[in-house]
Scaffold this active site. Structure first.
Site, PDB file in Angstrom:
ATOM      1  N   ASP A 111       0.868  -1.172   0.000  1.00 13.79           N
ATOM      2  CA  ASP A 111       0.000   0.000   0.000  1.00 13.79           C
ATOM      3  C   ASP A 111       0.913   1.233   0.000  1.00 13.79           C
ATOM      4  O   ASP A 111       2.130   1.134   0.162  1.00 13.79           O
ATOM      5  CB  ASP A 111      -0.974  -0.005   1.184  1.00 13.79           C
ATOM      6  CG  ASP A 111      -2.195   0.856   0.877  1.00 13.79           C
ATOM      7  OD1 ASP A 111      -2.132   1.694  -0.048  1.00 13.79           O
ATOM      8  OD2 ASP A 111      -3.232   0.704   1.550  1.00 13.79           O
TER       9      ASP A 111
HETATM   10  C1  BGC Z   1      -5.017   3.256   0.109  1.00 16.75           C
HETATM   11  C2  BGC Z   1      -5.218   2.250  -0.992  1.00 16.75           C
HETATM   12  C3  BGC Z   1      -5.078   2.926  -2.331  1.00 16.75           C
HETATM   13  C4  BGC Z   1      -3.727   3.592  -2.410  1.00 16.75           C
HETATM   14  C5  BGC Z   1      -3.463   4.274  -3.734  1.00 16.75           C
HETATM   15  C6  BGC Z   1      -3.745   4.058  -0.077  1.00 16.75           C
HETATM   16  O1  BGC Z   1      -3.661   5.104   0.810  1.00 16.75           O
HETATM   17  O2  BGC Z   1      -5.001   2.582   1.341  1.00 16.75           O
HETATM   18  O3  BGC Z   1      -6.456   1.635  -0.865  1.00 16.75           O
HETATM   19  O4  BGC Z   1      -5.239   1.995  -3.351  1.00 16.75           O
HETATM   20  O5  BGC Z   1      -3.649   4.555  -1.386  1.00 16.75           O
HETATM   21  O6  BGC Z   1      -4.208   5.399  -3.884  1.00 16.75           O
END
Ligand code: BGC
Length: 752
Positions: free
Chosen positions: A296
């Protein structure tokens, strides 16, 4: 004569089975062949790559503008891109712009390996669909698949290859902001939804220019964050992890999902992004996952504040050894992997494995054949927000609405009888919040508000007087009087209230899950006018609104429905569509009941009202405000008792449970008929109910349908005292009904 006919029939059946088997072997064989061919191509590319180029493939950088986490100042992706040190980019949009970036990767770098573009396409790309929690309330898997297919088609035309969806985290704490991104509290329903979304995004052929790669996130147990606070600690038993939180991920995998995202949270002391058991032992080895795992946003770097790594070097070491293949905005793998390889902490084969997994997906997308196949300006214009997509969005939206209360059949409104409607509340003319968080390229200006939707639907038949009354938040009551005047002069009041879109989503958790600001007082004042009130809720999580439930005659839960929210809600208010949605998540009376979900355990002291020494509260009821599976219709349904085909189930055998459901009202309607099972005695305690099946049936007024559920040993399996997934002999109860509370019951015994 008879015998010879029988022989011919059996011959045809046998021939049919053989043909089926051959076709399925053939297609499995073809798939294996295609995988082998891709593996061969991947290897030939890999053999040309330098160490730098390999590390580069593991790096994912964000374009500017849509950060969802911290970014370091010296972040300049153009530089690294030109050096062939980028594998993927996120948050870059549009056919034209993605083409430009792809051109740099393909035409200006040594090997010309195409980029894979990823984006959070959570509930639509530009045509915005209901938030995933809302869509789940439709319990309509075909519909959910279609919604993902439309999102994929629009995104793919605009240059996207990959969505960071579906989020398949089970969520049992409504304080958690991300409840709206998933499918609610139940692993059975959640698994079906996960599979439908994956199929919708990925289709049957990833190389088709209207499909994109899906990503099962956040692996794992992110939804179990303590106290419903985002990113918080997860302390969870192995049993709960396997029974509740993992099944939707497994379902996504079985549906063919090609990527997983490791989550931010720790699991029992080990952050998911450094969790070798979760990512490698379970996902890559036991489940045989062939795709790649992306971290993530900066979750590799966050191993430092988690307190399991001293510095970036150690963070890179932990993530790589856990099995994270791609570094999303952690800016760790480049440069740390060079030193880690030098020091022998990361092996060549580990690095190659990660690169192979990423290249494999790029090959499957057809990017090596034509890196620009997804950036197509013409298709982009044609596909995005076309008529068909808007129609589908409206249909999905109205099927996501849940009717929570309808005293004296206040709804639907009859425009021939009503002269004036007072449409009040901060959500009545609110395009911005109505589309919900994570709305990708959705443009609020292109969304149709409730005011506009209702006006269009009424076609001049009744007059609408609109007054906002109050804001979503804050203490200002100066608008009350205008709205109350409007209410007094009207035949009926529609009060559209709820949360702002920035109250549900990542890092958007609430400790108080009532109506924010002065909205409750606003409804109280409206109620004093004595006019019939319909509350239209727009929100991304279960709300604790006991006063509203008690005092207002009609309540519609409309969630955040997206671009077509207005027309969809109007369809339901005016009876052009008879609501059929059912809650995929329990609504608590107050936050004090949280976590609350239908499949709780009985305990040794189940609650007995009025008597001490058992499991309950002094000041609030044990029962929720609205239970899981709940939702009304403009018609009524009557359930017969259950008829079981037998009272004994043997291993390998099956039972059928049959009910007849009659539409006893005067309108045609759809009903979601739910089947639950309870294992009465196990080697470990079992939940009081578990959803094991459902059917959505369209039943004309006055008619009945008979629904048959098949129960097999598979439906009785759970993790026993030795953590073996098995069915134990004993007595079971089977329940069928319109929600998890109003149930008919029958009993059977499973014998070995
Ligand atoms: C979130 C994810 C997301 C990623 C990209 C993160 O902060 O937890 O779900 O896909 O950002 O935007």
């Amino acid at each position: 004569m008879k015998a010879s006919r029988l022989k011919i029939v059996s011959f045809f059946i046998a021939a049919f089975i053989v043909t089926l088997l051959l076709t399925s072997c053939e297609s499995t064989g073809k798939m294996e062949g295609a995988e082998k061919e891709i593996a061969r191509k991947v290897d030939s590319v890999l053999s040309l790559m330098t160490l730098e180029e390999k590390v580069g493939q593991l790096m994912q950088y964000s374009g500017f503008g849509e950060f969802t986490g911290p970014v370091s100042d010296d972040h300049n992706y153009m530089e690294v891109l030109k050096n062939g040190m980028v594998g993927s980019m996120l948050n870059v949009n549009g056919a034209e712009y993605t083409r430009k970036l792809q051109q740099v990767a393909v035409e200006e770098t040594r090997l010309g390996i195409p980029l894979i573009f990823g984006y959070d396409i959570i509930h639509g790309y530009r045509t915005i669909f209901p938030v995933p929690l809302a869509e789940t309330a439709s319990w309509d898997m075909e519909l959910i698949e279609t919604s993902a297919r439309v999102a994929a088609a629009e995104a793919a035309a605009a240059g996207q290859h990959w969505t960071f969806a579906p989020m398949v985290d089970i969520a049992r704490d409504p304080r958690w902001g991300r409840v709206m991104e998933g499918a609610g509290e139940d692993p059975f329903l959640g698994s079906l939804v996960a599979a439908s979304r994956v199929k919708g995004f990925q289709g049957n052929d990833l190389a088709d220019h209207s499909t994109i790669v899906a990503c099962a996130k956040h692996f794992a147990a992110y939804g179990a964050a303590m106290a419903g606070k985002d990113y918080n600690t997860v302390d969870i038993s192995n049993r709960t992890l396997h029974e509740i939180y993992l099944p939707p991920f497994k379902a996504a995998l079985d549906a063919g999902v090609e990527t997983f995202m490791s989550s931010f949270n720790e699991i029992n002391g080990v952050p998911a992004t450094a969790n070798r058991y979760i990512l490698t032992d379970l996902l890559k080895k036991e489940w045989n996952f062939k795709g790649f795992i992306v971290s993530d946003w900066s979750s590799i770097r966050e191993l430092i504040p988690h307190g399991v790594a001293t510095n970036e070097y150690e963070a890179g070491y932990l993530a790589m050894n856990a099995g994270v293949d791609m570094d999303m905005m952690g800016l760790i793998y480049d440069p740390q992997l060079f030193q880690l390889m030098d020091d022998g902490k990361v092996s060549q084969s580990q690095l190659d494995d990660a690169v192979r997994r990423i290249l494999r997906v790029k090959f499957k997308l057809g990017l090596f054949d034509d890196p620009y196949r997804y950036c197509n300006e013409e298709r982009e214009k044609e596909v995005i927000m076309n008529e068909e997509h808007l129609e589908i969005a409206r249909d999905v939206a109205r099927k996501s609405i849940v009717l929570l209360k309808n005293e004296n059949n206040l709804l639907p409104l009859d425009p021939d009888k009503i002269k004036t409607i007072a449409l009040v509340g901060p959500m009545a003319d609110n395009q911005f919040d109505m589309i919900g968080e994570w709305s990708a390229r959705g443009n609020p200006a292109e969304a149709i508000s409730l005011l506009e939707g209702l006006k269009n639907s009424l076609e001049g038949k009744a007059q609408i007087v609109h007054a906002k009354g109050c804001q979503i938040t804050g203490e200002d009551k100066s608008g009350f009087s205008e709205a109350i005047r409007a209410a007094r002069a009207a035949d009926v009041v529609v009060a559209a209230v709820g949360e702002s879109k920035f109250m549900s989503g990542e890092a958007l958790c609430r400790s108080d899950i009532g109506l924010p600001g002065v909205q409750k007082e606003f409804i109280m004042e409206l109620q004093k006018t004595g006019k019939p009130i319909i509350v239209v809720l727009m929100n991304g999580r279960p709300l604790a609104i006991p006063w509203v439930k008690e005092n207002v005659p009609a309540i519609l839960e409309t969630w955040f429905l997206g671009t077509q929210a207005g027309p969809a809600i109007a369809d339901v208010l005016l009876g052009k569509y008879n609501p059929s949605g059912k809650l995929p998540v329990t609504f608590p009376v107050s936050v004090g009941q949280v976590p609350i979900f239908y499949s709780y355990k009985n305990t040794g002291r189940p609650p007995i009202p009025g008597i001490r020494w058992n499991s309950k509260y002094l000041d609030i009821p044990v029962e929720p405000l609205f239970p899981f599976g709940y939702g009304l219709s403009y018609t009524t349904f009557e359930y017969s008792e259950i008829t079981l085909s037998d009272t004994i189930l043997l291993p390998g055998g099956e039972l059928t449970a049959e009910v007849t459901v009659k539409n006893t009202g005067v309108r045609d309607g759809e009903e979601i008929i739910q089947l639950y099972i309870r294992d009465l005695v196990g080697s470990v305690t079992r939940p009081v109910l578990e959803l094991k099946g459902f059917r959505k049936e369209s039943i004309p007024a006055g008619e009945s349908v008979t629904v048959l559920f098949t129960i097999t040993e598979e439906d009785l399996k759970f993790y026993d005292i030795n953590m073996e997934f098995t069915a134990e002999p004993g007595d079971f109860e089977v329940f069928i009904g319109p929600n998890s509370v109003e149930l008919k019951k029958a009993k059977f015994t499973f014998m070995e």
